[in-house]
Design an enzyme around this catalytic site. Structure first.
Site, PDB file in Angstrom:
ATOM      1  N   GLY A  31      37.767 -47.061  14.652  1.00  0.00           N
ATOM      2  CA  GLY A  31      36.356 -47.438  14.515  1.00  0.00           C
ATOM      3  C   GLY A  31      35.562 -47.168  15.773  1.00  0.00           C
ATOM      4  O   GLY A  31      35.996 -46.413  16.644  1.00  0.00           O
ATOM      5  N   HIS A  37      34.881 -38.460  15.951  1.00  0.00           N
ATOM      6  CA  HIS A  37      35.450 -38.926  14.680  1.00  0.00           C
ATOM      7  C   HIS A  37      34.769 -38.215  13.508  1.00  0.00           C
ATOM      8  O   HIS A  37      35.417 -37.819  12.547  1.00  0.00           O
ATOM      9  CB  HIS A  37      35.236 -40.436  14.517  1.00  0.00           C
ATOM     10  CG  HIS A  37      35.862 -41.285  15.574  1.00  0.00           C
ATOM     11  ND1 HIS A  37      35.135 -41.960  16.519  1.00  0.00           N
ATOM     12  CD2 HIS A  37      37.168 -41.593  15.822  1.00  0.00           C
ATOM     13  CE1 HIS A  37      35.949 -42.654  17.299  1.00  0.00           C
ATOM     14  NE2 HIS A  37      37.182 -42.445  16.911  1.00  0.00           N
ATOM     15  N   GLY A 147      42.657 -35.777  16.701  1.00  0.00           N
ATOM     16  CA  GLY A 147      41.881 -35.066  17.713  1.00  0.00           C
ATOM     17  C   GLY A 147      42.760 -34.577  18.851  1.00  0.00           C
ATOM     18  O   GLY A 147      43.681 -35.281  19.275  1.00  0.00           O
ATOM     19  N   LYS A 149      41.732 -34.582  21.665  1.00  0.00           N
ATOM     20  CA  LYS A 149      41.369 -35.525  22.729  1.00  0.00           C
ATOM     21  C   LYS A 149      42.580 -36.373  23.148  1.00  0.00           C
ATOM     22  O   LYS A 149      42.803 -36.627  24.326  1.00  0.00           O
ATOM     23  CB  LYS A 149      40.220 -36.399  22.218  1.00  0.00           C
ATOM     24  CG  LYS A 149      39.979 -37.699  22.940  1.00  0.00           C
ATOM     25  CD  LYS A 149      39.242 -37.451  24.211  1.00  0.00           C
ATOM     26  CE  LYS A 149      38.737 -38.705  24.887  1.00  0.00           C
ATOM     27  NZ  LYS A 149      39.612 -39.850  24.838  1.00  0.00           N
ATOM     28  N   GLN A 153      49.247 -37.926  21.783  1.00  0.00           N
ATOM     29  CA  GLN A 153      49.352 -38.647  20.503  1.00  0.00           C
ATOM     30  C   GLN A 153      49.607 -37.689  19.338  1.00  0.00           C
ATOM     31  O   GLN A 153      50.478 -37.932  18.492  1.00  0.00           O
ATOM     32  CB  GLN A 153      48.072 -39.435  20.254  1.00  0.00           C
ATOM     33  CG  GLN A 153      47.970 -40.053  18.879  1.00  0.00           C
ATOM     34  CD  GLN A 153      46.764 -40.962  18.755  1.00  0.00           C
ATOM     35  OE1 GLN A 153      46.804 -42.115  19.163  1.00  0.00           O
ATOM     36  NE2 GLN A 153      45.675 -40.447  18.215  1.00  0.00           N
ATOM     37  N   ARG A 187      35.396 -45.656  24.174  1.00  0.00           N
ATOM     38  CA  ARG A 187      35.391 -46.426  25.428  1.00  0.00           C
ATOM     39  C   ARG A 187      34.256 -46.006  26.356  1.00  0.00           C
ATOM     40  O   ARG A 187      33.988 -46.714  27.337  1.00  0.00           O
ATOM     41  CB  ARG A 187      36.739 -46.301  26.140  1.00  0.00           C
ATOM     42  CG  ARG A 187      37.872 -46.995  25.384  1.00  0.00           C
ATOM     43  CD  ARG A 187      39.178 -47.020  26.168  1.00  0.00           C
ATOM     44  NE  ARG A 187      40.132 -47.937  25.575  1.00  0.00           N
ATOM     45  CZ  ARG A 187      41.157 -47.584  24.770  1.00  0.00           C
ATOM     46  NH1 ARG A 187      41.359 -46.313  24.476  1.00  0.00           N
ATOM     47  NH2 ARG A 187      41.973 -48.499  24.281  1.00  0.00           N
TER      48      ARG A 187
HETATM   49  P1  AMP Z   1      40.481 -43.484  18.021  1.00  0.00           P
HETATM   50  O1  AMP Z   1      39.485 -44.159  17.136  1.00  0.00           O
HETATM   51  O2  AMP Z   1      40.088 -43.434  19.453  1.00  0.00           O
HETATM   52  O3  AMP Z   1      41.893 -43.968  17.777  1.00  0.00           O
HETATM   53  O4  AMP Z   1      40.498 -41.966  17.566  1.00  0.00           O
HETATM   54  C1  AMP Z   1      40.718 -41.609  16.230  1.00  0.00           C
HETATM   55  C2  AMP Z   1      40.922 -40.112  16.162  1.00  0.00           C
HETATM   56  O5  AMP Z   1      39.747 -39.457  16.630  1.00  0.00           O
HETATM   57  C3  AMP Z   1      42.079 -39.631  17.042  1.00  0.00           C
HETATM   58  O6  AMP Z   1      42.804 -38.627  16.359  1.00  0.00           O
HETATM   59  C4  AMP Z   1      41.364 -39.082  18.242  1.00  0.00           C
HETATM   60  O7  AMP Z   1      42.079 -38.067  18.912  1.00  0.00           O
HETATM   61  C5  AMP Z   1      40.112 -38.522  17.611  1.00  0.00           C
HETATM   62  N1  AMP Z   1      39.055 -38.370  18.621  1.00  0.00           N
HETATM   63  C6  AMP Z   1      38.643 -39.326  19.504  1.00  0.00           C
HETATM   64  N2  AMP Z   1      37.705 -38.805  20.325  1.00  0.00           N
HETATM   65  C7  AMP Z   1      37.525 -37.518  19.947  1.00  0.00           C
HETATM   66  C8  AMP Z   1      36.703 -36.449  20.422  1.00  0.00           C
HETATM   67  N3  AMP Z   1      35.864 -36.610  21.456  1.00  0.00           N
HETATM   68  N4  AMP Z   1      36.782 -35.260  19.798  1.00  0.00           N
HETATM   69  C9  AMP Z   1      37.647 -35.083  18.751  1.00  0.00           C
HETATM   70  N5  AMP Z   1      38.450 -36.033  18.269  1.00  0.00           N
HETATM   71  C10 AMP Z   1      38.392 -37.237  18.860  1.00  0.00           C
END
Ligand code: AMP
Length: 283
Positions: A31, A37, A147, A149, A153, A187
């Site tokens: 979220g 996302h 991602g 990013k 992971q 973050r």
């Molecule tokens: P998170 O909500 O931070 O757990 O991220 C959910 C998914 O979104 C994960 O697969 C992340 O790698 C991806 N994600 C987060 N930030 C980015 C970004 N700036 N560009 C592309 N994917 C992202």
């Protein structure tokens, strides 16, 4: 767009979608959605028939003293973003629905998780692989979108999916950045305006690494040294690591590699821990 918090209801819905022989894609998130996302949901939308986004701030991937309790929770806005990006179903479970108090099973990927984020955040990847395993079992997708990013992971998830014979294709999508290069992250909203400027040095350092890699004769270790030197000169930043490693194994590369290498940085700016990376093409 359906919004559903019950795992059993999602499984029921997925079963009926499967009976219609439609391809299913899932985008797991915590979220506080942003354009990064959104790009994953849009990639799924253009690729599969039925798009599921999951929103779950997974407590088991946060260590003691990390930001679980202050992690941003913005469900109403998130649902708007999911709707605009074309999700069919958003799964929003509670922690109690995901983890029964009698649970005894953890999914653990071994060597890939001993370095970098795994070394700095003990237990983090056990939380990630276990929750993603559960989310894949609940949503039963043909494709799952992650991602770049979170580079380590997506490698850990690929390893888990291969090792455990999940019939799912893992798709890794490019990093979406702010206009000045800062990788988008939930973050980033913790950063003050002066910290935001300091944080911009991370992506600038990765740009430098990318351009060094294209110059003949520059070894990965020289790039890593240069990255550390540049970051060390930034006041207000505390480096966790700045490395150039093999993009499959995450092991150090000293010679110019045949395959891909990746430059990875983790650093703390104020109280906020940021990560970013860039694939290096050695020519
Ligand atoms: P998170 O909500 O931070 O757990 O991220 C959910 C998914 O979104 C994960 O697969 C992340 O790698 C991806 N994600 C987060 N930030 C980015 C970004 N700036 N560009 C592309 N994917 C992202």
């Amino acid at each position: 767009m359906l919004v559903e918090s019950s795992p059993i209801e999602v499984q029921r819905q997925v079963r009926s979608v499967r009976l219609q022989r439609r391809l299913i894609g899932v985008v797991p998130t915590m979220g506080a959605l942003h354009d990064g996302h959104r790009s994953l949901i849009e990639a799924a939308r253009s690729n599969v028939d039925y798009v599921i986004a999951t929103i779950f701030v997974n407590p088991t991937q946060f260590g003691p003293g990390e930001d679980f309790s202050r992690y941003p929770r913005t469900l109403d806005q998130d649902l708007e973003i999911c709707r605009a990006a074309g999700a069919d179903l958003v799964f929003t479970p509670s922690a109690a629905a995901m983890y029964s108090s009698s649970a005894q099973t953890v999914v653990k990927v071994s060597s890939l998780t001993t370095v970098l984020e795994g070394a700095h955040r003990p237990g983090h990847f056990d939380g990630v692989s276990t929750v993603v395993c559960k989310l894949l079992n609940i949503t039963d997708p043909d494709r799952a979108y992650f991602g770049q990013k979170d580079f380590q992971q997506q490698l850990v998830i690929r390893q888990m999916v291969n090792d455990l014979n999940f019939p799912v294709e893992i798709v890794t999508c490019p990093i979406v950045r702010e206009p000045d290069g800062l990788a988008m992250s939930s973050r980033n909203r913790y950063l003050t305006s002066s910290e935001r400027v300091v944080a911009g040095e991370i992506s600038k350092t990765l740009k430098l690494a990318e351009s060094m890699a294209t110059s003949a004769g520059v070894a990965p270790s020289m790039i890593a040294d240069e990255m550390r030197k540049k970051l060390a000169s930034v006041s207000g930043m505390e480096i966790s690591y700045a490395v150039v490693v093999d993009a499959m194994t995450l092991q150090d590369v000293s010679q110019r590699p045949d395959g891909d290498a990746v430059a990875l940085i983790a650093a703390r700016v104020g109280t906020t821990r940021l990560i970013d990376n860039a694939i290096l093409q050695f020519r």
